[in-house]
Design an enzyme around this catalytic site. Structure first.
Site, PDB file in Angstrom:
ATOM      1  N   THR A  78     -11.057  13.669  88.823  1.00  0.00           N
ATOM      2  CA  THR A  78     -12.433  13.803  87.403  1.00  0.00           C
ATOM      3  C   THR A  78     -12.589  15.373  87.651  1.00  0.00           C
ATOM      4  OG1 THR A  78     -13.561  11.997  88.804  1.00  0.00           O
ATOM      5  CG2 THR A  78     -14.709  13.625  87.624  1.00  0.00           C
ATOM      6  N   GLY A 107     -14.413   5.463  94.477  1.00  0.00           N
ATOM      7  CA  GLY A 107     -13.240   5.571  93.273  1.00  0.00           C
ATOM      8  C   GLY A 107     -12.436   6.598  92.984  1.00  0.00           C
ATOM      9  N   MET A 108     -12.648   7.589  94.502  1.00  0.00           N
ATOM     10  CA  MET A 108     -11.471   8.530  95.102  1.00  0.00           C
ATOM     11  C   MET A 108     -11.501   9.728  93.175  1.00  0.00           C
ATOM     12  SD  MET A 108     -10.543   7.017  96.974  1.00  0.00           S
ATOM     13  CE  MET A 108     -10.587   5.844  97.900  1.00  0.00           C
ATOM     14  N   CYS A 109     -12.072   9.652  92.865  1.00  0.00           N
ATOM     15  CA  CYS A 109     -13.280  10.722  92.091  1.00  0.00           C
ATOM     16  C   CYS A 109     -11.627  10.667  90.749  1.00  0.00           C
ATOM     17  CB  CYS A 109     -12.297  11.801  92.211  1.00  0.00           C
ATOM     18  SG  CYS A 109     -14.069  12.494  93.372  1.00  0.00           S
ATOM     19  N   SER A 110     -10.769   9.278  90.773  1.00  0.00           N
ATOM     20  CA  SER A 110     -10.316   9.157  89.717  1.00  0.00           C
ATOM     21  C   SER A 110     -10.581   8.216  89.038  1.00  0.00           C
ATOM     22  CB  SER A 110      -8.190   8.631  90.555  1.00  0.00           C
ATOM     23  OG  SER A 110      -7.551   8.406  89.715  1.00  0.00           O
TER      24      SER A 110
END
Ligand code: PLP
Length: 816
Positions: free
Chosen positions: A130, A395-398
């Site tokens: 992100t 969401g893992m910043c992905s």
């Protein structure tokens, strides 16, 4: 350093780490730490070396001529040079700029690109974090590309920006290793992309995110022709400490920063203000022009000890890399081998497209039940947290990695957002699709036994032997013969201890719950959020006492008699409160609740001292109308309903609970009006049945207080037959002469593990509940119910409905 470690024999590597870990990582005693962004924890010997340095030497702000200042400046330059060496970056080709983290490095590059004449185009690979995606907001034109696009581009068959001649310069960002699933991308892309710049007057720059790769693998920038122009990473991911990042700039691309507008202390040689405005930026070294303000010099100084310790403990990055990739293989094989009793796989592992792709030590996956339905991540989290399995979910910043793994369309992600899913909140299921993943990520200090422990944990809690019996309720009993009210409690202050209503005292029941239940709450002075036992278990020690004669709520703190007590008037005298009500936010649907804060210093400091948290007491407005209400949290759970299919995948789009709730929130306001807070009831027979299960697993019994119920039902006579969990089937009941409607089972979280006498967290009863009382992936115990006032109000009882300890309980209606 005292650790003597026989590194070089590869086959002893694992065993060696196990031994070393006991000395170097005391904090890993009971925990299995498999979370990214810090998989490498700071080693004890490193922190000791650093502490020694700080105790023996005086370091000053580097911008002066004093001895301590010069010492700092020298040490910083040593670190700069050692880091360049670590990444094989020749100082005549590169400069290294200290930044606060990877993200700050990306922002600095973005700032440079933005100041180029004509701005810039920006393309980022789909797997980007992100923090890189955000650059697009500053670009003239932006796009996202995937592997296929990249291939076409590199073969010269396509260009990233065809019709953007007005913007000559382009920045292309990609990740060296996906932090989502560990997939690695070729570093040669940097040169290839640079080379396929279409027109000669335009330039394409490359930005490599090495934050994930560099944590466990060598980063080699020796070939400066091929290297990315800008490389960013965070040092805490390599060493656990310090929390500092670096931006490594290929000097050939340094001109990107020459038009940067901002300057700060440290980045100029002279500034004139007043009548004339002029400044002379530092010209010599790139890093001098980019490091605005005082560097975090103590942190940077620690890096030398970090590099030294890392070398002693782990040999080399190459060794860390092969060690962690062995762990990845072990885990992936283990996950694939996990099957339910009917042969259905437990795990769906992402990012395994095969075709020889190389992976770093990160594995993302989701779990399914025996019937193939996804397990809720929120529920997984609760059990994992309890068992000290520290992995990350969500969401893992992905955004790109997640969307492609889960085949989520943009509209689905937007819908999930509208439904209350956010980065950093509990993730759950929507329409049969998971909205996030479970991610395990290894660091240098991870070991094979971490993997084994984690796999055993999955086996223990998530493998099912048999498909669910369509009538799960094996304890379905029509009887409520001989039940009575065993105890009555209210919790005047949300998440604090109970006030037990003495036998013989009639207690008013209202439509919104028992009188005086959750009238108050404690609010964190910093964040404005209501405090919860989930986060602050010591809240259980606060004992409230309702004294109607004195007209006060008196609170004392168990175990700390010297604190005395606080007296809070029961009256709603406006003088007690701040002038305006304040909104406290709960995380559900962004709803906020309005409360009145107490002014009294005495009251507020009592709570702040008792809990060690700066907090304020707040009261909900009388009547609980509108936004001032305590919201409803109940509905009939599917497993309680007869004749419906069990475990329909995705049939429970539950919304995460607010941090201030005692029980888990169900569908918001679906059944109840918003100004009702139901009564929580448990049956002592169910607690006894649960305790049998807990004892069978070798742990100690828990008491009824753990469940923080308002009402406990128990047998009225010695010989009355007991029916554990019969409450699951009740629809309406009568207590004394009052009618109640059952609203559904109470969804539970780890908060039941707080020992209400001591404020300590245990593993039980959640561990056993998770095994014996889990339906559709969620854990239930006890029931919510609501008072049904009679429509005619002729008698005193009808006008002032009450219940009391010893009242007889009869079941009027059941699900059959
Ligand atoms: C951790 C990480 C980041 C973000 O790093 P910060 O230190 O939070 O700025 C970016 N990209 C990748 C690949 C990461 O793993």
């Amino acid at each position: 350093m005292e650790v003597d470690f026989p590194w070089r024999q590869a086959d002893e590597y694992d065993e060696g780490i196990e031994r070393m870990r006991k000395i170097e990582y005391p904090m890993l005693q009971d925990a299995t730490y498999l979370d990214h962004a810090g998989t490498t924890l700071p080693a004890k010997s490193f922190m000791e070396t650093f502490a020694q340095d700080m105790i023996l030497n005086l370091y000053g702000n580097p911008h002066s001529a004093s001895g301590p200042s010069q010492r700092s400046a020298d040490r910083i330059e040593n670190v700069r040079s050692r880091l360049l060496t670590l990444f094989n970056a020749d100082p005549s080709e590169y400069d290294l700029v200290f930044v606060s983290n990877t993200t700050a490095g990306v922002k600095l590059v973005s700032e440079g690109m933005r100041s180029l004449p004509g701005g810039f185009n920006f393309a980022h690979h789909q797997a980007c974090h992100t923090s890189l995606v955000g650059v697009r907001e500053e670009a003239q034109h932006a796009r996202c590309f995937d592997d296929e696009d990249a291939e076409q581009l590199l073969q010269g068959g396509a260009s990233l920006f065809d019709d953007c001649a007005d913007t000559p310069d382009t920045l292309v960002a990609f990740t060296a290793q996906s932090h989502f699933d560990g997939k690695r991308y070729p570093l040669t892309w940097a040169r290839d992309i640079r080379d396929c710049s279409p027109a000669s007057q335009s330039r394409t720059y490359t930005l490599l995110d090495a934050a994930s790769l560099a944590a466990t693998s060598p980063l080699d920038l020796s070939d400066h022709d091929r290297a990315p122009d800008f490389t960013v990473l965070s040092l805490y991911k390599l060493f656990g400490f310090p929390d500092v990042g670096v931006l490594i700039v290929r000097l050939a691309a340094g001109s990107v920063f020459s038009r940067r507008k901002y300057f700060g202390g440290g980045t100029v040689d002279m500034v004139i203000t007043g009548k004339e405005q002029w400044h002379a930026p530092k010209m010599d070294l790139l890093h001098e022009r980019l490091e605005d303000g005082t560097l975090p010099f103590h942190n940077i100084i620690s890096v030398e000890a970090a590099i030294d310790t890392h070398q002693v403990l782990y040999g080399s990055m190459a060794q860390v890399s092969s060690h962690t990739s062995r762990l990845r293989k072990q885990l992936v094989n283990g996950l694939h081998a996990l099957e339910h009793g009917n042969g259905n796989p437990l795990c769906k592992v992402y990012g395994e497209a095969g075709n020889g792709a190389d992976f770093g030590p990160i594995v993302s996956f989701n779990l399914r039940n025996i019937a193939g339905a996804w397990l809720s991540l929120a529920e997984f989290d609760k059990i994992a947290t309890l068992k000290q399995m520290h992995v990350r979910t969500g969401g893992m910043c992905s955004p790109g990695g997640l969307a492609s793994a889960l085949c989520l369309q943009p509209w689905e992600m937007k819908r999930n957002f509208s439904a209350g899913l956010r980065c950093g909140t509990d993730s759950d299921l929507t329409d049969g699709k998971p909205s996030g993943v479970i991610r395990v990520s290894f660091g240098a200090m991870s070991t094979a036994s971490d993997v084994t422990r984690f796999l055993d944990f999955l086996k223990d809690f998530f493998i099912e032997d048999e498909p669910p019996n369509p009538t799960i309720r094996t304890t379905l009993h029509a009887s409520s013969r001989g039940l009575q009210v065993k105890s009555l409690s209210v919790f005047p202050i949300k998440s604090c201890g109970p006030f037990e209503i003495p036998p013989g005292v009639r207690w008013e029941v209202k439509r919104e719950g028992l009188a005086w239940d959750r009238e108050w709450c404690l609010v964190h002075r910093g964040s404005g959020q209501a405090l919860s036992q989930k986060r602050y278990p010591q809240m259980a020690l606060l004992k409230p006492e309702l004294d109607f004669e004195q007209g006060t709520l008196r609170i004392s703190c168990r175990g700390t008699p010297q604190l005395g007590s606080a007296e809070v008037p029961l009256s709603l005298n406006p003088d007690l409160f701040e002038d305006n009500p304040r909104q406290i936010s709960s995380r559900v649907c962004g709803e906020s609740i309005s409360t009145h804060y107490y002014k009294s210093q005495r009251i507020n400091s009592f709570f702040s001292e008792a809990l060690g948290i700066p907090c304020t007491l707040a009261r909900f407005p009388a009547g609980g109308k509108g936004s001032g209400s305590r919201s409803s949290k109940a509905r009939i759970q599917q497993y309680q309903q007869a004749n419906t299919h069990q475990r329909l995948p995705g049939s429970f789009p539950d919304i995460p609970s607010p941090p201030d709730s005692d029980s888990e929130v169900q569908h918001h306001g679906k059944i109840l009006l918003s100004n009702e807070s139901p009564i929580l009831m448990i049956q002592s027979a169910s607690v006894a049945a649960l305790n049998k299960g807990i004892e069978a697993r070798g742990s100690g019994r828990v008491d009824e207080a753990s469940f923080r119920a308002n009402i406990v039902f128990g047998p009225s006579g010695q010989d009355d037959e007991e029916h554990p969990f019969a409450e699951d089937t009740w629809r309406s009941i009568r207590i004394g002469s009052q009618d109640f409607k059952l609203l559904g089972a109470c969804r539970r979280c780890q908060m039941v593990c707080v020992d209400q006498q001591t404020g300590e967290k245990r593993q039980e009863p959640y561990s056993t509940l998770a095994k014996t009382r889990r339906f559709d992936g969620k854990v239930y115990f006890g029931c919510h119910m609501r008072h049904e006032p009679s429509t005619i109000r002729r008698t005193a009882e009808e006008q002032w409905p009450t219940i009391q300890v010893g009242d007889r309980v009869t079941v009027e209606d059941m699900h059959i």
